[in-house]
Write a protein that holds these residues in place. Structure first.
Motif, short mmCIF file in Angstrom:
data_model
loop_
_atom_site.label_atom_id
_atom_site.label_comp_id
_atom_site.label_asym_id
_atom_site.label_seq_id
_atom_site.Cartn_x
_atom_site.Cartn_y
_atom_site.Cartn_z
N GLU A 165 -5.11 9.04 2.06
CA GLU A 165 -3.98 9.73 1.45
C GLU A 165 -3.94 9.48 -0.06
N ASN A 166 -4.29 8.28 -0.47
CA ASN A 166 -4.32 7.96 -1.90
C ASN A 166 -5.42 8.73 -2.61
N ARG A 201 0.83 -1.22 0.00
CA ARG A 201 0.00 0.00 0.00
C ARG A 201 0.86 1.26 0.00
N ASN A 202 2.00 1.22 0.68
CA ASN A 202 2.93 2.36 0.65
C ASN A 202 3.50 2.56 -0.75
N THR A 258 0.87 4.38 -2.73
CA THR A 258 0.81 5.80 -2.38
C THR A 258 1.94 6.57 -3.05
N ARG A 269 -7.33 4.06 1.07
CA ARG A 269 -6.46 4.89 1.89
C ARG A 269 -6.76 6.36 1.58
#
Length: 176
Positions: free
Chosen positions: A96-97, A67-68, A71, A94
């Motif tokens: 942030e995404n 997932r990081n 992003t 997420r």
């Protein structure tokens, strides 16, 4: 012919989100041809950069690591425009995404019924989230958990059930 094609390059990206098997990759290819836009398959790009499959990434370093990577790639992609970005099924979960997607993109949620998704992915073993969960009930449960976040991220929602790829792409282009 769609108006979008006649405009030349778009001042934003088209970002396809949705559960696995809703048709994001296929729709991206169709839109790319119709609009003469570059297509970025996020999962493929991550696999290329990491030089290993998504199941291997999940197994070796876990979902959070993957997932990081998503992003980071989204941040990078939002520096440009006129691209079609096909996101993995979990990218829009997420916050942030989603913020990155919205900076420079129109977010299009593709949907399908659980039975349709099962029919599309039942022979695909490259999806770690569905490992040992390939039933209509399991898919429906996973979809339900994600639905609220998908809808919150979307600028446009398009169902892919009982439509051919051309119809889906025209639905998107007319809605833009």
């Amino acid at each position: 012919m769609s108006q979008t094609k006649n405009k030349g390059s778009l001042p934003f990206n088209l970002i396809l989100i949705g559960f696995m098997g809703t048709g994001k990759s296929t729709v991206a290819r169709c839109l790319g041809k119709k609009c003469a836009m570059e297509i970025i398959e996020m999962d493929e790009e991550i696999v290329r950069r990491e030089q290993r499959s998504i199941p291997e990434i999940f197994q070796q370093q876990g979902e959070a690591y993957f997932r990081n990577l998503e992003t980071g790639l989204l941040k990078e992609l939002q520096k440009e425009t006129n691209k079609i970005i096909s996101c993995g099924g979990g990218a829009a979960l997420r916050a942030e995404n989603v913020a990155e997607m919205k900076k420079n993109g129109k977010v299009i949620l593709l949907t399908a019924e659980p039975q349709t998704i099962l029919n599309r992915v039942k022979y695909d073993n490259s999806r770690p989230i569905l490992k040992n969960r390939k039933t209509v009930a399991d898919i429906a449960e996973l979809m339900e958990k994600r639905q609220k976040k998908y809808l919150a991220a979307a600028d446009l929602v398009i169902s892919t059930d009982n439509k051919n790829i051309g119809q889906i792409c025209e639905d998107i282009l007319h809605a833009l």
